[in-house]
Design an enzyme around this catalytic site. Structure first.
Site, PDB file in Angstrom:
ATOM      1  N   CYS A   1      64.063 -17.624 -13.967  1.00  0.00           N
ATOM      2  CA  CYS A   1      64.596 -17.963 -15.387  1.00  0.00           C
ATOM      3  C   CYS A   1      64.563 -19.546 -15.501  1.00  0.00           C
ATOM      4  CB  CYS A   1      65.983 -17.267 -15.643  1.00  0.00           C
ATOM      5  SG  CYS A   1      65.848 -15.426 -15.431  1.00  0.00           S
ATOM      6  N   GLU A   2      63.658 -20.193 -15.599  1.00  0.00           N
ATOM      7  CA  GLU A   2      63.786 -21.701 -15.701  1.00  0.00           C
ATOM      8  C   GLU A   2      62.276 -21.945 -16.400  1.00  0.00           C
ATOM      9  OE1 GLU A   2      65.760 -24.251 -14.749  1.00  0.00           O
ATOM     10  OE2 GLU A   2      67.043 -22.909 -13.349  1.00  0.00           O
TER      11      GLU A   2
END
Ligand code: PLP
Length: 416
Positions: free
Chosen positions: A342-343
């Site tokens: 989640c980046e």
């Protein structure tokens, strides 16, 4: 040269199909070629066979004990930067008399362990570290052999994060200050002066910065010998680059030619600390495509490897070629290859022209043998990948894939 090649329409590592390893070990998985590792070690080391030298493989580039052991078996020493790497090197059977210890923040327990092991030398990076090492050595009833790591202030023309020999760098001691450092070292009973060291950076793709650094350091060593400070070793560090994309780094033979020309008459025993040039192109990261997707702006291939497994693209904007293990026919398209983390910075490739990739396809992220697994983390609570070593027609898992239990090992169980 490397031994990852298409045969019969799919990529093999030496005599083993990558698809077989993926099926049996799972993905993501790092795959190293033992033949390529050995070939690259010898390609680097053998041009120096006529001059006194020690090749000290840089453990941080790929720290797997089996990889270190392979090099130790070829006569390699190691360059370490922590007590953890010392532990690995000793487990791998490296001769302590071929271990050099670099790094700006060596702590007392690390110094104690290295002194107890009887390593060849410490590359000391500051005045206070020298004083601390002297105290550690005296407490152990030993003398610590040292080089001062000097900062030659040359521009290696590489990524800013990979330049280590510039004036503004945290590494080493400015040459202008190093003279006093040696005079001081001479007065310390726990210290034995053995040599001088520099390391200008990593992924250096021309030979000039190395030559500049050697010349600057050589001028300085003459000042030292005029002051009756005799050195045995000249450690020129590592940093020789490799081809990820279109780079044209000097071949080790060319590099060796220049280094030997500069240092052959100096009488020094030369120490090298190569990492990337030996392991970089000897490994790939095999990953499986999970979901192709697209939005108004872009096409993506979501794969099961992510920045936590291979951080170089995210950290340095580094390029890694990505090849389908079993290529499909069809029109190429521009895609981002991204992971599940989640980046938005979680990508392995951006705007890359790729043949069609469908759900379940295997991709090989090339040139992943250096600073791949060794920089991997558990971010997003992702178990780190397995590592596999291929030798001819067989392979061996040299590190098991981490389990979910590994993720919480050491955490205090919640009180209920
Ligand atoms: C990282 C490092 C190396 C190895 O660098 P490569 O670019 O992988 O060859 C060698 N010496 C020191 C001191 C290092 O920090």
């Amino acid at each position: 040269m490397h031994l990852f090649e298409y045969k019969n329409g799919e990529i093999y590592c030496e005599g083993v199909r990558l698809a077989r390893i993926a099926a049996e070990v799972g993905t993501p998985v790092y795959v190293y070629s033992a033949g390529t590792l050995a070939h690259h070690f010898n390609a680097f080391d053998s041009p120096f066979s006529g001059v006194p030298h020690i090749t000290c493989y840089s453990v941080k580039s790929n720290s797997n004990v089996s990889v270190i052991r392979l090099f130790a078996g070829l006569g390699s020493g190691v360059d370490i930067v922590s007590g953890g790497e010392l532990f690995r090197a000793l487990k791998a059977g490296v001769d302590p008399q071929k271990i050099v210890f670099s790094g700006v923040g060596k702590q007392r327990p690390e110094m104690d362990a290295a002194l107890a092991a009887g390593i060849l030398m410490f590359n000391v990076e500051s005045h206070d570290e020298l004083v601390a090492l002297d105290a550690a050595a005296r407490a152990a009833g030993k003398r610590a052999r040292i080089s001062l790591r000097v900062n030659p202030d040359v521009d290696p023309a590489t990524h800013p994060y990979l330049a280590t020999g510039l004036k503004k760098s945290k590494f080493g001691i400015p040459i202008a200050k190093a003279f006093d450092g040696y005079l001081h070292a001479k007065t310390l009973p726990g210290i034995e002066i053995a040599g001088i060291d520099c390391h200008i950076g990593s992924q250096v793709t021309s030979v000039e910065p190395f030559v500049d650094a050697i010349r600057k350091v050589l001028v300085f060593t003459r000042r030292l010998s005029d002051a009756a400070i005799a050195l045995q070793y000249f450690d020129i560090g590592g940093g020789l680059g490799i081809t990820y994309d279109e780079e044209k780094p000097p071949h080790p033979v060319e590099y060796a030619g220049e280094v030997i020309r500069e240092l052959a008459d100096s009488g020094f025993k030369i120490i090298f600390e190569p990492g990337r040039v030996i392991v970089g192109n000897a490994g790939v990261l095999v990953t499986r495509a999970l979901y192709p997707k697209e939005n108004e702006a872009k096409r993506f291939v979501v794969v099961d490897a992510a920045m936590n497994d291979l951080i170089r693209p995210s950290l340095y904007g580094a390029f890694h070629a990505i090849k389908p293990v079993v290529p499909r026919d069809g029109a190429q398209a521009m895609v981002d290859v991204v992971g599940p983390v989640c980046e938005s910075g979680d990508f392995l490739a951006q705007d890359r022209l790729m043949p069609p990739v469908e759900r379940g396809d295997l991709l090989a992220v090339m040139s992943a043998g250096a600073y791949g697994f060794s920089m991997a983390s558990n971010y997003n609570s992702r178990p780190r990948p397995a590592e596999v070593l291929v030798e001819g027609d067989t392979y061996r898992v040299i590190r098991e894939r981490e389990t979910l239990e590994d993720l919480v090992r050491g955490e205090t169980p919640p009180q209920v």
